[in-house]
Design an enzyme around this catalytic site. Sequence first.
Site, PDB file in Angstrom:
ATOM      1  N   LYS A 114       0.873  -1.163   0.000  1.00 13.07           N
ATOM      2  CA  LYS A 114       0.000   0.000   0.000  1.00 13.07           C
ATOM      3  C   LYS A 114       0.917   1.221   0.000  1.00 13.07           C
ATOM      4  O   LYS A 114       1.755   1.363   0.893  1.00 13.07           O
ATOM      5  CB  LYS A 114      -0.886  -0.013   1.245  1.00 13.07           C
ATOM      6  CG  LYS A 114      -2.106   0.891   1.192  1.00 13.07           C
ATOM      7  CD  LYS A 114      -2.988   0.618   2.410  1.00 13.07           C
ATOM      8  CE  LYS A 114      -4.285   1.414   2.364  1.00 13.07           C
ATOM      9  NZ  LYS A 114      -5.134   1.095   3.550  1.00 13.07           N
ATOM     10  N   ASP A 126      -2.001   9.618  -6.554  1.00 12.77           N
ATOM     11  CA  ASP A 126      -0.541   9.684  -6.618  1.00 12.77           C
ATOM     12  C   ASP A 126       0.114   8.354  -6.271  1.00 12.77           C
ATOM     13  O   ASP A 126       1.339   8.233  -6.321  1.00 12.77           O
ATOM     14  CB  ASP A 126       0.003  10.796  -5.705  1.00 12.77           C
ATOM     15  CG  ASP A 126      -0.353  10.607  -4.228  1.00 12.77           C
ATOM     16  OD1 ASP A 126      -0.813   9.507  -3.853  1.00 12.77           O
ATOM     17  OD2 ASP A 126      -0.161  11.562  -3.452  1.00 12.77           O
ATOM     18  N   GLY A 127      -0.681   7.337  -5.910  1.00 10.96           N
ATOM     19  CA  GLY A 127      -0.132   6.025  -5.622  1.00 10.96           C
ATOM     20  C   GLY A 127       0.597   5.925  -4.297  1.00 10.96           C
ATOM     21  O   GLY A 127       1.264   4.929  -4.030  1.00 10.96           O
ATOM     22  N   ARG A 180       1.731  -5.731   3.529  1.00 10.34           N
ATOM     23  CA  ARG A 180       0.853  -6.604   4.309  1.00 10.34           C
ATOM     24  C   ARG A 180       1.027  -8.045   3.841  1.00 10.34           C
ATOM     25  O   ARG A 180       1.304  -8.320   2.670  1.00 10.34           O
ATOM     26  CB  ARG A 180      -0.611  -6.160   4.201  1.00 10.34           C
ATOM     27  CG  ARG A 180      -1.219  -6.298   2.846  1.00 10.34           C
ATOM     28  CD  ARG A 180      -2.749  -6.207   2.893  1.00 10.34           C
ATOM     29  NE  ARG A 180      -3.233  -4.887   3.218  1.00 10.34           N
ATOM     30  CZ  ARG A 180      -3.708  -4.026   2.324  1.00 10.34           C
ATOM     31  NH1 ARG A 180      -3.711  -4.342   1.033  1.00 10.34           N
ATOM     32  NH2 ARG A 180      -4.168  -2.862   2.693  1.00 10.34           N
ATOM     33  N   ARG A 187     -10.491 -10.737  -4.422  1.00  7.34           N
ATOM     34  CA  ARG A 187     -11.641 -10.026  -3.868  1.00  7.34           C
ATOM     35  C   ARG A 187     -12.925 -10.455  -4.581  1.00  7.34           C
ATOM     36  O   ARG A 187     -12.870 -10.997  -5.685  1.00  7.34           O
ATOM     37  CB  ARG A 187     -11.457  -8.515  -4.055  1.00  7.34           C
ATOM     38  CG  ARG A 187     -10.106  -7.991  -3.580  1.00  7.34           C
ATOM     39  CD  ARG A 187      -9.732  -6.722  -4.341  1.00  7.34           C
ATOM     40  NE  ARG A 187      -8.354  -6.301  -4.062  1.00  7.34           N
ATOM     41  CZ  ARG A 187      -8.000  -5.336  -3.206  1.00  7.34           C
ATOM     42  NH1 ARG A 187      -8.935  -4.684  -2.556  1.00  7.34           N
ATOM     43  NH2 ARG A 187      -6.746  -5.042  -3.010  1.00  7.34           N
ATOM     44  N   ASP A 255     -15.070  -4.654  -3.419  1.00 10.70           N
ATOM     45  CA  ASP A 255     -13.644  -4.789  -3.750  1.00 10.70           C
ATOM     46  C   ASP A 255     -12.782  -4.832  -2.495  1.00 10.70           C
ATOM     47  O   ASP A 255     -11.564  -5.053  -2.594  1.00 10.70           O
ATOM     48  CB  ASP A 255     -13.191  -3.643  -4.663  1.00 10.70           C
ATOM     49  CG  ASP A 255     -13.419  -2.268  -4.044  1.00 10.70           C
ATOM     50  OD1 ASP A 255     -14.594  -1.929  -3.836  1.00 10.70           O
ATOM     51  OD2 ASP A 255     -12.444  -1.549  -3.767  1.00 10.70           O
ATOM     52  N   ASN A 256     -13.382  -4.661  -1.316  1.00  9.53           N
ATOM     53  CA  ASN A 256     -12.654  -4.751  -0.053  1.00  9.53           C
ATOM     54  C   ASN A 256     -12.969  -6.029   0.713  1.00  9.53           C
ATOM     55  O   ASN A 256     -12.591  -6.145   1.874  1.00  9.53           O
ATOM     56  CB  ASN A 256     -12.971  -3.547   0.837  1.00  9.53           C
ATOM     57  CG  ASN A 256     -12.284  -2.278   0.355  1.00  9.53           C
ATOM     58  OD1 ASN A 256     -11.306  -2.331  -0.375  1.00  9.53           O
ATOM     59  ND2 ASN A 256     -12.803  -1.137   0.761  1.00  9.53           N
ATOM     60  N   ASP A 265      -7.340  -4.209   4.298  1.00  5.77           N
ATOM     61  CA  ASP A 265      -7.495  -2.884   3.689  1.00  5.77           C
ATOM     62  C   ASP A 265      -8.185  -1.912   4.648  1.00  5.77           C
ATOM     63  O   ASP A 265      -9.358  -1.592   4.509  1.00  5.77           O
ATOM     64  CB  ASP A 265      -8.250  -2.982   2.364  1.00  5.77           C
ATOM     65  CG  ASP A 265      -7.863  -1.819   1.444  1.00  5.77           C
ATOM     66  OD1 ASP A 265      -6.962  -1.037   1.812  1.00  5.77           O
ATOM     67  OD2 ASP A 265      -8.452  -1.690   0.365  1.00  5.77           O
TER      68      ASP A 265
END
Length: 463
Positions: A114, A126-127, A180, A187, A255-256, A265
């Site tokens: 992450k 911005d990643g 992680r 997902r 998606d989580n 997440d």
Amino acid sequence: MPVDPQAYRPETAILALGDTFYVPVDAARFPRTILRFRNDRAASEVGLDALTDEEWLAYFGRFDPLPGTLTRPLALRYHGHQFRVYNPDIGDGRGFTFAQLRGGGDDLFDLGTKGSGQTPFSRFGDGRLTLKGGVREILASEMLEALGVRTSRSLSLIETGEALDRGDEPSPTRSAVLVRMSLGHIRIGTFQRLAYEGDAAGMRRLVDYCLAELFRVPAGADPVAQFLDLVVAHTARLAASYMIAGFVHGVLNSDNINVTGESFDYGPWRFAPTWDASFTAAYFDHAGLYAFGRQPEAIHWDVGQLAASLRLLSEAPPLIACLERFGAHYRAALGNRALRRLGLHKSSPEAAALLVQAIGQTLTATGVSIDRFFFDAYGGALPPGYGAAWDDARALFAAFEPIRQGRGHPYFADPEPCAMLIDEVEAIWRAIDTADDWAPFHAKIAAIRRMGEALDGWQKSAN
């Protein structure tokens, strides 16, 4: 790095899915790499605990390839419902999977990131990850692990020396990259993308992959229904675990939700101070869609979207039958999780259900904190003064026995239980932000792990 073939067992299983499932990417190059947290307890499960700090920075800050596993990071493709609105324009936008390692029990772990830089799915982002976000994820995952919730583990946090602008916290703020360790990053939204694109062959490969690598079971006569049945059972247990832990994830979008039922997440999470069904974690959840008391409903709804996606491979009746078992799985898991947080042996499902009902009534009537209640009641020794709702149910404890010697650990002599409410989270961050003082953070990790030890090891056996 020294490689112990018994402890370090690299894998590349995900590559068998094919390149329609991911995009090879490169990690961002950071101005600095300052090691802030390394989880040697988790690292020891996959043979990484003997790394020097310099090796750690190379693998988890600069992302040099770990020996024998993926040669390039992979940004995974997926879609998802976000607050019940379908979004086909998402995927790993600030993270990637960069290694797979087999644990001692043959579990297949993904190492994912992450804040590791932009990918083709970043859109306007911005990643990057704020250092505060990384600190919060470590605190959440450590606390949940100690409480017996099946969760991803925060393996590493490295500060990266960039100043980030964010609209929801004072800016510029410090940056970090988190690693992680998780039982897969597949997902519900991964399946939704395949259904959206009509990719039946890809979905069949993914079902087979999940059965073989994530659940580690042989495929049965109806592998699609078999897979959904496993997801229903595991996600129902996750929902029950959240409730007994008093945890509010905040963003239970499809998606989580990991198909293994492993929590991961962590963004706007909070622990609920009291048993308040309307308590929300995300300031933007204006309708309370993911409020504390609505989390089982939200997770069930997400699993329903998985079932709808699997219609690409299956007729509806067996999938509906699987979905209808969610409630029974949830109720059973709720009783089991309550007993385990109380340090009590299992009894009949009926007695456990009555106990859960009494706990909810007591917490609602008294307004006592969730952590305080379970701390006081551990081992079946709840003191008087919790009101008529509990007094009427006190005899229920006679149906259960303590798992061990109840309150023998020194933790139970503490004046207050170990908790993780928002004021303390903010105080821990404030010490880091204003004085670069990491002592409260590391002290809290130690306190959380001490609590986990006091709960006597039932957490992992329960999973």
